[in-house]
Structure formats: C-alpha cells, structure tokens
Design a protein around this motif. Structure first.
Motif, PDB file in Angstrom:
ATOM      1  N   THR A 138     103.195  51.511  82.624  1.00 48.45           N
ATOM      2  CA  THR A 138     102.311  50.616  81.492  1.00 48.45           C
ATOM      3  C   THR A 138     102.608  49.320  81.287  1.00 48.45           C
ATOM      4  O   THR A 138     103.481  48.952  82.045  1.00 48.45           O
ATOM      5  CB  THR A 138     102.634  52.052  80.217  1.00 48.45           C
ATOM      6  OG1 THR A 138     103.942  51.576  79.957  1.00 48.45           O
ATOM      7  CG2 THR A 138     102.339  53.075  80.495  1.00 48.45           C
ATOM      8  N   ARG A 139     101.838  48.701  80.377  1.00 47.81           N
ATOM      9  CA  ARG A 139     101.844  47.475  80.109  1.00 47.81           C
ATOM     10  C   ARG A 139     103.039  46.947  79.313  1.00 47.81           C
ATOM     11  O   ARG A 139     103.460  45.892  79.575  1.00 47.81           O
ATOM     12  CB  ARG A 139     100.507  46.921  79.114  1.00 47.81           C
ATOM     13  CG  ARG A 139      99.193  47.117  80.094  1.00 47.81           C
ATOM     14  CD  ARG A 139      98.125  46.231  79.079  1.00 47.81           C
ATOM     15  NE  ARG A 139      98.025  46.467  77.784  1.00 47.81           N
ATOM     16  CZ  ARG A 139      96.834  47.721  77.649  1.00 47.81           C
ATOM     17  NH1 ARG A 139      96.328  47.896  78.639  1.00 47.81           N
ATOM     18  NH2 ARG A 139      96.728  47.791  76.238  1.00 47.81           N
ATOM     19  N   ASP A 140     103.733  47.927  78.716  1.00 51.33           N
ATOM     20  CA  ASP A 140     104.851  47.656  78.019  1.00 51.33           C
ATOM     21  C   ASP A 140     106.338  47.822  79.100  1.00 51.33           C
ATOM     22  O   ASP A 140     107.245  47.795  78.561  1.00 51.33           O
ATOM     23  CB  ASP A 140     105.061  48.539  76.840  1.00 51.33           C
ATOM     24  CG  ASP A 140     105.095  49.761  76.959  1.00 51.33           C
ATOM     25  OD1 ASP A 140     105.052  50.460  78.274  1.00 51.33           O
ATOM     26  OD2 ASP A 140     105.337  50.483  75.792  1.00 51.33           O
ATOM     27  N   GLY A 163      98.926  52.771  83.156  1.00 54.56           N
ATOM     28  CA  GLY A 163      97.931  51.817  82.187  1.00 54.56           C
ATOM     29  C   GLY A 163      96.556  52.212  82.761  1.00 54.56           C
ATOM     30  O   GLY A 163      95.775  51.358  82.318  1.00 54.56           O
ATOM     31  N   GLN A 183      91.772  39.597  76.274  1.00 52.44           N
ATOM     32  CA  GLN A 183      92.995  39.110  75.750  1.00 52.44           C
ATOM     33  C   GLN A 183      92.595  37.884  74.921  1.00 52.44           C
ATOM     34  O   GLN A 183      92.007  36.805  75.848  1.00 52.44           O
ATOM     35  CB  GLN A 183      94.043  38.895  76.709  1.00 52.44           C
ATOM     36  CG  GLN A 183      94.570  39.942  77.497  1.00 52.44           C
ATOM     37  CD  GLN A 183      95.425  39.980  78.297  1.00 52.44           C
ATOM     38  OE1 GLN A 183      95.803  38.802  78.987  1.00 52.44           O
ATOM     39  NE2 GLN A 183      96.143  41.102  79.035  1.00 52.44           N
ATOM     40  N   ASP A 274      98.080  43.757  85.162  1.00 54.51           N
ATOM     41  CA  ASP A 274      97.844  44.765  84.351  1.00 54.51           C
ATOM     42  C   ASP A 274      96.420  45.333  84.274  1.00 54.51           C
ATOM     43  O   ASP A 274      96.067  46.343  83.380  1.00 54.51           O
ATOM     44  CB  ASP A 274      98.156  44.109  82.621  1.00 54.51           C
ATOM     45  CG  ASP A 274      99.450  44.072  82.705  1.00 54.51           C
ATOM     46  OD1 ASP A 274     100.309  44.558  83.150  1.00 54.51           O
ATOM     47  OD2 ASP A 274      99.827  43.247  81.732  1.00 54.51           O
ATOM     48  N   THR A 277      91.380  41.312  83.757  1.00 53.93           N
ATOM     49  CA  THR A 277      91.512  40.356  82.411  1.00 53.93           C
ATOM     50  C   THR A 277      90.489  39.440  82.053  1.00 53.93           C
ATOM     51  O   THR A 277      90.000  38.782  82.847  1.00 53.93           O
ATOM     52  CB  THR A 277      92.845  39.560  82.601  1.00 53.93           C
ATOM     53  OG1 THR A 277      93.984  40.655  82.735  1.00 53.93           O
ATOM     54  CG2 THR A 277      93.187  38.860  81.004  1.00 53.93           C
TER      55      THR A 277
END
Length: 605
Positions: A138-140, A163, A183, A274, A277
């Motif tokens: 995941t992104r975290d 993710g 973003q 990720d 974007t």
C-alpha cells in the motif's frame, strides 16, 4: 523387648515409605504449564511436549488460554485476544486444527493458515495470502492480500491487492490495476503556506462528484484517487476530464468569485511506484483568505441521502436575507459548508433529476453537524426559452446554465450551477435558438446564457429587451416554465492579455489588452479583486483613475496601463465594455469582454 519392637516397626515403616518416595519423584501435572512425562501425558486434553530442558503441558489449537499470561499454546499456535490458542498465518492447520487459524486467517488448500483477500500482510516477508491472492504494498508501506494486478474484480466488493484499484475496462468488466492519483497542495495564496484540513474532491464534466472528499495533511498536501477507465494493458484512457473543488475554514472556496476550475485531463497521468500520478499546476490550489471579520465562523455539515444520486449535489444554506453559503457533496453524499455566520438557515439540495426535502438549521458558535437531506417525492419541473445571437460570426453557439439565486454574485455575474442544470448537459456549447433544461428541482434560479468561454456575451445594453438578467422560480411540485422573452447574445470583445484563457501571473503592473470593437466610440475599463471590490477603473465616473478610453481607428487591439493595486495573494479581473453614441445620442453599451477571462495575479503565488 521394647527396643527390639521399635526397631522392627521402624523397618516396616521404611519399607512402606520407599515406594511412596519413588512415586513422589515423578511429575504429577494438573494444568497447562506443568511439567509432564511423555509416557504419561497431560490431563484435560493438554499435550505433553518439549519445553526447554523439560516436558510441559501445552494447550493445543482451539483450547482455552490466558491472553494476558504466559503463552503455553502448542507448537506454532499463539494465544489470541479471544483467549483461544490459534495457528498464525504460515502454520499448519491439518486435521482437527483447521478451524483454529488466527483471527482473520483461514486454512488454505495446502493445509496452512493463510490470509484471505482484504487482510493485512507483510509485503517484505513470505507471501502468506490465501491460495491465488498476493500480498500487495500500500502507499503507506503496509500490505493487503488480494487479487493480483490484471485479475478480474467486482467493483461492489473490490478485493485488489495492496494499493491496486478495481478499475473499469474499456472493453467491459473490471480488473485490478494501479490507481490514478491526483496529487497536489492546497495553500494560502498570500503566504504560500500549506493549509491543513482543507477538503478536496473531483467532479466530472457534468459536475457530478466522482470521488469522496480527501483532507489535506499538516503541510497542505493531498492525494485523491480518480476513477479512470483502462485500456487492455491497464493504462488509463486519455480523454477523461475532471475539475477539482476545495474549501477550508477561513478561506474562499475554490472555484468561486473570480476563479473558475480549469479542466484536468487523464492524459497527464504518468506511471510511478504508487500508480498513475497527475501532479500539475492545476492540482495545486491556492485559496484566498477571507477578510478578517469573516473568519472564525462555524460550519454546517451532513449528508444527502439519495442512494446513487447522492454525489455532486449542491447544498445551499440560505439565510433570511436570501444569501446562500454552499458546498458540493462527495461521492458518498457528505458535505461541509465552511464559514457560516450564526443565524437561521434553510438548507436545500440542488441537482437535476433529484428533489430533496429542505431542512431548517440554527447556527450558533459551534459547528453544526447532522443536517441530512432526504429524497422527496415532489415532482420536478422544466425550463425552456430561446436565445437570439446577433452581431456574431455565423454558426456561433452558446450554452445556458441555471444558477441558484442565493449564490449569485451581481458583481461577478456568476454563482453556483447545480449538477445537470446546463444545456447542453456537457461538452461544447450547441445552443443557437431554443433551449430546454429538464429535471429542475424547486427553487429560485438566475438564468445565464453565454456565461462560459465561447466568444459570446449577453448583450450589455440594459435599455433593450432580452439583455436583462432573468430570475425564475420553480415551484414545488415542479411545472413546465417558459421564459417570456428571449436572450440577446452578441460577439464578445476578445481578451488578449493578461488572462486570455487562464488566470495569468504578472511580475508588475500589467498592460491590459483587448481586441478592437471596430464600431465603438469609446471604452470603459473596470478592475475587481476577488472580494468583488472595484479597485481601479477608467470611465466617466469621478471615482475612476481616468476618463474613457478613446475608440481605436481600425487597430487590431487596444491597451491601457493598469494603475491599481497588485497585492500578493489577491486575484484580479479586468473587464472592458465598448460604447457607441449614434448621432450624438445617449451612449449605449454594445459589447464586453467575457465573464471568465481577464484574470491575473502577482507572480510567485
């Protein structure tokens, strides 16, 4: 005699005591954790197994254990929070232990406990996901078991790994692919400092919310997942258009005032770790601080409860003077209206094809929550009329929008347009005569034609028919409402700069430039700031900095040097009107620059 008898009795006692002592030397387990002999086992279903230098009684998977004490569960099993010994992911669950995998795990086809789709996993460790599922990052930095990239998925129950997102496919169906992420940063237009707690969401080209709201972090940064259909290889298609909306405590909402939300295209997405974007100048949003006397006010929040129509609804809190404060619901129907003064309000929701029951709200010193709007059975109405395009190139077309009257700004001649209350519904303008807007909910509206950038403007001469602003009321239940007069539309004066297409940064006092009308006698110029204040003008008004701008003699453009303020963080718009005095009569306005052009601000913001 006595001595001899005592000796005999002592010998007999010793003979009896020897086997008792021998029996007392072996373990006699009673509970978990007690020492045991492998040949004798343990009572109550416990298992005698090696435990350091000795053998002790362990609780097998499924047996009770002390979650707060020493863990005496057998083998790989651990004491779960429910006080039961359970086998962790990766441990054997063969035989009778198959029903006792750790909470959140299940016994897989290979007889080991595995993590089902949706469960947390370690992307840096062994893959312990169930059967064909994989552990995705995941992104975290965490991990989630789920369907691997490219695998089919159900958008109603997405179980993609890590993710990945369950994306719509152009060819039909859905599959797991890296998400498309907008973003950016929400910041103070004057200080450029990030704004914490700002709310951001994305709307499609019909003003329907396509995302839930995301909240900016302490630095003002945000990440917003935008749904974009995919090609056969998972890449996002390039023709999805969306805009962003942002709001925050003590700031003007965006878009609003002078500023419009410019379209962002999925073609700008670039592939990264990720996902895909989109991070451009348009995903960074500057918010303009409210005047000091309008800061520190509470908010109204709640939800629109209209099932699949809950997203993208314009929610307006209208006070007793007819002034509205507004927000747009996210995909799930949630909304927050910031900066609402204390008082009594009627809270209503607006969107084409949807009727909602209004709610009363009393705002005090604290934020007001739970103001929810439910679907109404009231019939909807329709609005029809005609436009008359004059003195414009052949084939010119425009659009018509309905603005909720309580949000309309007389200075900027604009306001909030609810989802779907536009014709055409989306895309380029196509209205050249008759028009109709269907599914109109009850309320008061200002009808605007030629509001968007299409080379046309509403005829600025208020002394002739068809040039005045039109306000209509849609009753409840709705009716078919026809406008009694047509709109007169004419060709706009082209803005050359600054702000010919988008808000434009300037490094100093700019030269205001526009295309010549060719039939004018003179021009007037007005410059407004984002608060709606007239800050500089040229015209006959004695408060202006100078007189009318003389007409040009066939030149391609006309220009004047701007002499007004240029404060950091503030946005400005210049507006030009051309005038003619036929035969020396009273001057009449003949054209003007478009409503959304001519916006500029100090560079560096």
């Amino acid at each position: 005699m006595k001595i001899a008898e005592y000796t005999r009795l002592a010998a007999q006692a010793a003979a009896v005591a020897l086997p008792l002592v021998a029996l007392g030397c072996g373990p006699d387990p009673e509970k978990v954790g007690d020492e045991c002999a492998p040949d004798d086992g343990c009572p109550n279903g416990l298992v005698c197994a090696e435990g350091g230098e000795d053998h002790i009684c362990y609780a097998p998977p499924g047996a009770s254990c002390d979650a707060g004490g020493t863990d005496y569960c057998l083998g790989d099993a651990v004491c779960g929070e429910d006080g039961t010994c359970r086998v962790p992911p990766g441990g054997s669950c063969a035989g009778d232990t198959k029903d006792f995998c750790a909470e959140g795990a299940t016994c897989g086809a290979d007889a080991t406990c595995q993590i089902p789709p949706g469960g947390a996993c370690d992307p840096a460790g062994p893959d312990l996901c169930l059967d064909d599922a994989v552990c995705g990052k995941t992104r975290d930095g965490g991990g989630i078991c789920g369907i691997a990239e490219g695998g089919e998925c159900d958008p109603e129950a997405p179980l993609c790994a890590g993710g990945l997102t369950c994306a719509e496919l152009v060819a039909g169906g859905h599959a797991c692919y890296p998400p498309v992420l907008a973003q950016g940063n929400v910041f103070d237009s004057e200080s450029t400092s990030g704004i914490e707690g700002a709310l951001v969401l994305a709307l499609d080209d019909q003003a329907t919310a396509i995302t839930d709201v995301t909240t900016t972090d302490a630095a003002g940064n945000y990440v917003l997942e935008v749904p974009v259909p995919r090609t056969e290889n998972g890449a996002p298609i390039e023709d999805v258009i969306f805009t962003l909306r942002a709001s925050a405590q003590d700031y003007q909402p965006f878009p609003g005032g002078l500023r419009t939300a410019l379209p962002i295209a999925s073609s700008e997405a670039t592939s990264g770790e990720d996902g895909w974007t989109i991070a451009t100048a348009l995903t960074d949003i500057a918010l303009i601080a409210l005047p000091e006397d309008q800061r520190g006010l509470p908010s109204i929040s709640g939800s629109v409860r209209a099932d699949e129509q809950s997203g993208g609804v314009l929610v307006v809190a209208e006070d007793g003077d007819g002034k509205g404060f507004s927000a747009v619901t996210d995909r799930g129907g949630a909304y927050t209206i910031f900066n609402v003064p204390a008082g009594s309000y009627a809270v209503s929701g607006y969107a084409a094809g949807l009727a909602l029951d209004p709610k009363s709200a009393e705002v005090g010193d604290a934020a007001l929550t739970g103001v929810d709007l439910a679907r109404s059975d009231a019939a909807l109405g329709s609005l029809s009329g005609t436009i008359n395009i004059v003195n414009a190139p052949g084939g010119s077309t425009t659009s018509v929008v309905l603005v909720v009257a309580s949000t309309f700004n007389d200075t900027f001649v604009r306001g909030e347009v609810p989802r779907g209350l536009r014709t055409p519904l989306s895309g380029p303008p196509d209205v050249s005569g008759e028009f109709s807007v269907a599914g109109v909910p009850a309320g008061n509206y200002v009808v605007l034609a030629a509001f968007e950038n299409d080379g046309l403007v509403r005829d600025p001469d208020p002394n002739i028919a068809g040039t005045q602003l039109v306000t209509v009321e849609m009753p409840s239940p709705g009716e078919d409402v026809s406008l009694p007069t047509s709109f007169k539309i004419t060709e706009a004066l082209p803005v050359i700069g600054p702000g010919a297409t988008d808000p434009e940064p300037v490094t100093g006092a700019p030269t205001l430039r526009w295309g010549d009308d060719a039939s004018e006698d003179f021009y007037t110029v007005d410059v407004y700031n984002a608060y709606g204040d007239l800050v500089w003008c040229l015209g006959d008004d004695p408060t202006c900095a100078g007189a009318n701008v003389p007409g040009s003699s066939g030149g391609a453009e006309v220009s004047v040097e701007y002499g007004g303020p240029l404060e950091p963080g503030m946005y400005y718009q210049f507006r030009v009107t051309s005038w003619r005095s036929p035969g020396g009569s009273e001057p009449g306005a003949i054209s003007a620059t478009e409503d959304l052009r001519g916006v500029f601000y100090a560079a560096g913001q």
